[in-house]
Design a protein around this motif. Structure first.
Motif, PDB file in Angstrom:
ATOM      1  N   LYS A   1     -12.436   0.938   0.591  1.00 54.26           N
ATOM      2  CA  LYS A   1     -11.702   1.638  -0.461  1.00 54.26           C
ATOM      3  C   LYS A   1     -12.649   2.580  -1.192  1.00 54.26           C
ATOM      4  O   LYS A   1     -13.756   2.199  -1.578  1.00 54.26           O
ATOM      5  CB  LYS A   1     -11.096   0.627  -1.448  1.00 54.26           C
TER       6      LYS A   1
ATOM      7  N   ILE B   1      -3.249   6.097  -0.346  1.00 57.46           N
ATOM      8  CA  ILE B   1      -2.071   5.283  -0.647  1.00 57.46           C
ATOM      9  C   ILE B   1      -1.648   5.560  -2.085  1.00 57.46           C
ATOM     10  O   ILE B   1      -2.440   5.397  -3.005  1.00 57.46           O
ATOM     11  CB  ILE B   1      -2.362   3.774  -0.489  1.00 57.46           C
TER      12      ILE B   1
ATOM     13  N   MET C   1       1.922  -3.060  -6.013  1.00 58.27           N
ATOM     14  CA  MET C   1       0.640  -3.411  -5.392  1.00 58.27           C
ATOM     15  C   MET C   1       0.739  -4.641  -4.484  1.00 58.27           C
ATOM     16  O   MET C   1       0.191  -4.626  -3.379  1.00 58.27           O
ATOM     17  CB  MET C   1      -0.434  -3.602  -6.473  1.00 58.27           C
TER      18      MET C   1
ATOM     19  N   ALA D   1      -3.644  -1.881   2.566  1.00 61.63           N
ATOM     20  CA  ALA D   1      -5.063  -1.768   2.224  1.00 61.63           C
ATOM     21  C   ALA D   1      -5.917  -2.660   3.127  1.00 61.63           C
ATOM     22  O   ALA D   1      -6.957  -2.240   3.648  1.00 61.63           O
ATOM     23  CB  ALA D   1      -5.264  -2.134   0.756  1.00 61.63           C
TER      24      ALA D   1
ATOM     25  N   ILE E   1      -6.508   4.242  -3.268  1.00 66.71           N
ATOM     26  CA  ILE E   1      -5.206   3.777  -3.765  1.00 66.71           C
ATOM     27  C   ILE E   1      -5.006   4.282  -5.182  1.00 66.71           C
ATOM     28  O   ILE E   1      -5.889   4.115  -6.030  1.00 66.71           O
ATOM     29  CB  ILE E   1      -5.107   2.228  -3.837  1.00 66.71           C
TER      30      ILE E   1
END
Lengths: 168, 168, 168, 168, 168, 168, 168, 168
Positions: free
Chosen positions: C166, E7, E15, E22, E34
């Motif tokens: 991420k 995202i 979420m 994810a 995200i």
């Protein structure tokens, strides 16, 4: 005392839904009977019941069923009496039983009420019987007049809720 | 001759659908009246009609409406008479009017028939009146018995269709 | 202080859903009233309410109802004021009340919001009143500007979630 | 003459549906404008339109769109003015556009009318403007009063239909 | 490390549903980001994000939203990148968000996956990136081959269930 | 010239719907092939096609099918390439094929577009190929920019419509 | 002992639903097998199973799946044996799997039972095998006769419920 | 020649839909009969038919009906033979008849095929009979093999369509 209304349900698991109908008829002092009969599991019994209902003095039949709910329509095809159908919510939010009861072909009506609306079925039965029975006609009117009392009481509760900009 | 059944429709454009109801009542020699009243455009007239229907000798009301079909429910809230609702198909395949008529709250039933099923509404009205009228009761039974003749005739037509491996 | 917005619900059981509307109006300092009235159980009261609302100074009516939800449409037929309809989810996931409110016939609109969306009904009422009231117009704009702050705060939370790949 | 109502449609193919809205506004002498803007094909123009509408003197926006109908909601997110959404029937009987317009998230209401119900959108717009404009308020009331005349005329037509057992 | 997949969700309450996406991207070592952005509450941010995504090196956008789910379509209208839409189940069983995402007008596609199907959205994103990236193409194939192992393991469990007439 | 996109339809009766996809790919000079293969009637051919597509140089597969539309999902289960599904309207307004395509189980996504939306499928295919092909990326952007021209032209048409109170 | 019926489910999470089918076959002493195979995750195994089922002596296949339920149809396309499909309720109340199973194209039928109706699938399988097996034919008849006993017993329970106006 | 399959339809108006079933059985040289019987209009005849079907040598019953389609279920309740139900599209796109046929209660299955899918019903009947009849088993296999020829022929047609960038 002979029953005027016959409540039939496709399965005893429908009893909690149908209790409101029984209570209403009891309150209005309309003699009734309750039985479980399945259009699919006891077709012979359904036929016998349907063919004899009128001669036994029954005036109106309330039939409740779920899913592919054939019971009200099957009974309606074998009696000249008015049949009230109660769609039971057992799957698909009750839409399957509603359609399977209300969408009857031309010639064989079923007077359909809302999903799980057994109280309304009983009121409708009382309204039909009231057409030829002044005492029950009086009870129906009294019941209908009473409906607004609940709303009046409800309003009193709402009046107690306070917000700064709420008036009244 | 005073009418026993009152047919109310939300719009004259519903007349072609409702004609089957009128024909059936005519055939069974049940006096009836037909009017157009809108729950939304003529609320005062709807109220006046609903409050007076019983004292005018009406026994059953048939109310037809499409879309957000409020007419049957609004009438039902202002009369002790049984109200039969006919959902008219005007949008969404008639599902909107079916739900707007059948899903009445507890206390105010509408006896709902199928989408555009005006004939069934009239049969149901006759069945209700038959509860206190032997002549009409006889007509209803005769009508129901006649239903199977169409099927018998239909079978004769099917018998004429030939396939090599079709039997009978 | 005279109410500008009148919130009507078909049953006090709708109060938990309608609370968000009351809170919003309170927050924007728009005087309002809340009552329970049923299109079917208290038709006379609904008529009286509807016919007098404008002369009492009401600007907008918010009407909430479930199932065969006739209340918003019935009110709309008896007042020149704009009526906002809130479909309450009581059966069929709320689809029945949505259709029974939004699919009004030509001539009698109901400004419909989403299922159980009482907050949006109140905002809409404020937007309408704001057309002729600069103070409320200012409050509406401020409210709308504030909406994005929640999303910004939300993003900060998401930033704390860690995955190996991420970014940010 | 500056427009008070702005009619926006997602595609000119929606014009036949929206014509009823234009005619109503014309009849009530409410200045309006009509444009085609697409939430998806001309997002910049939609934004510019939405952000400037209020300062140009627009009071109410009517936005029509079909399928995944984003136009009303997108406009509503960028203006403090009330936005009326008209779901256009282009697929799935219009259910997709109805849901895509009415089910807005908390904070951004769209006042939704029925599928293809452009006349009702225009009436609603007039009702909103009437809150601060006595002349238009008078026109709205006059229009509403006129609705019942059609039904009265309709009844006269029905009176001409004859059946042997039809009364009146 | 620059993100290849972005995202976006309409609300942080989405979420828990989006976590599977994810995790999948993390497992395949595809850099991603995200964020929460709302088509209705933060339209300016959505526009800025959409217009800049391509130049920031993003290859695919995954957008999740519920109810009248405009986010995926709004983003798709402002970027040449492929946009994958994930309908979130928040009302009406998720049917409203599915239709609001998939039924896009001609010219602006959104690649829609099933209701709450965030894992499938991430796999689809990987498949798209794999068109120009051999390493990721290899990972996708490996993942797909692995799918049958779960079923094989499942079968072993089923083999342990015994009935008298169960074979194997 | 080797095809980059493979269009597969379940039946040649789907060709009128799929023509828009072919035209778009032709316009963007993206080599493609069109074939009819049925998940149910030619399962072996579908498997052979799916397993070989990648090695033949195909980048994206567009699969169209109606009713219980299995073709897109079956292909997706046997190829690592992204598969775009086009629900064909053949019954139930296309809702059956939409659900049968989009509601894929975890692990096997199908990028679903709207009912009969073959143009959008082709645009999506082009967007995916554009991720690794600058010429096609340029064409996609050009196409997207062109979309607003239609709306601008549409507005010019609307400008010609005159009403007394229409402004502009 | 070789199995006559093969139960296939798309995921072991369907086992609780399918247990009723296994129990019924066990009760009727019909040899059966249970396996998990996924149309999408193990297409090769599904093909091998389907092509060999007949030669292994299987008479009927029961295939259960949820969502975009392709398993029954895919199996049906690769075997001449009758395939019974059981829609599993996993999303959208099971409507998606019902449509994805029942709406098969011409040429490849799947004998579909109700949502989650695994018992009915097993009864149907027994009825098919009974066509050529007198012992099983006898068991099926016995089972069907037994169905009414539950209703009779149910009626006895209802007889115990007392209301003042309940008869019998 | 005694019939092995009995086709029953609720109304002769269903004959155009059911013709495909008759043709298929004729083509496979499976003796059959066709009759019209209504669950509601001729209940006695339906019962007589259902109770005698097995002893007359019938192996499989195909029953078609529309709307609140009770015929297949009613027959299934009175015969041990497998009953195949064909939902006829007469209203609500056929969804009402599909649900009224497929959603049978536990104990009484109806093997349901798609809406109007009479050919599939006949194929399914042949597959069931084939379980105990090698000649018919052979015919079924031959028919299934023939299905792919149509697709091959279809592909040849598609090959003739030319676009500049179409390959093959």
């Amino acid at each position: 005392m002979k029953p005027l209304v016959s409540i039939i349900m496709g399965s005893t698991s429908d009893m909690p839904v149908m209790e409101a109908a029984a209570k209403f008829l009891d309150e209005l002092e309309i003699p009734f009977e309750i039985n479980a009969l399945s259009a699919h599991r006891t077709p012979a019994e359904v036929e016998q019941f349907s063919r004899n209902a009128e001669s036994r003095g029954i005036k109106v039949i309330i039939a409740a069923a779920g899913m592919a709910a054939h019971l009200p329509g099957v009974i309606a095809s074998m009696t000249p009496l008015p049949v009230i159908g109660v769609p039971i919510k057992a799957s698909l939010e009750g839409l399957d039983s509603l359609l399977a009861i209300v969408q009857m072909p031309p010639g064989i009506p079923v007077a359909t009420v809302g999903i799980n609306a057994s109280l309304n079925a009983a009121i409708l039965a009382a309204q039909m019987i009231a057409l030829g029975d002044k005492k029950i006609a009086g009870s129906v009117k009294k019941y209908k007049d009473g409906l607004k009392k609940k709303i009046v009481a409800a309003n009193e509760e709402l009046a107690k809720i306070t917000f700064q900009y709420k008036v009244g």
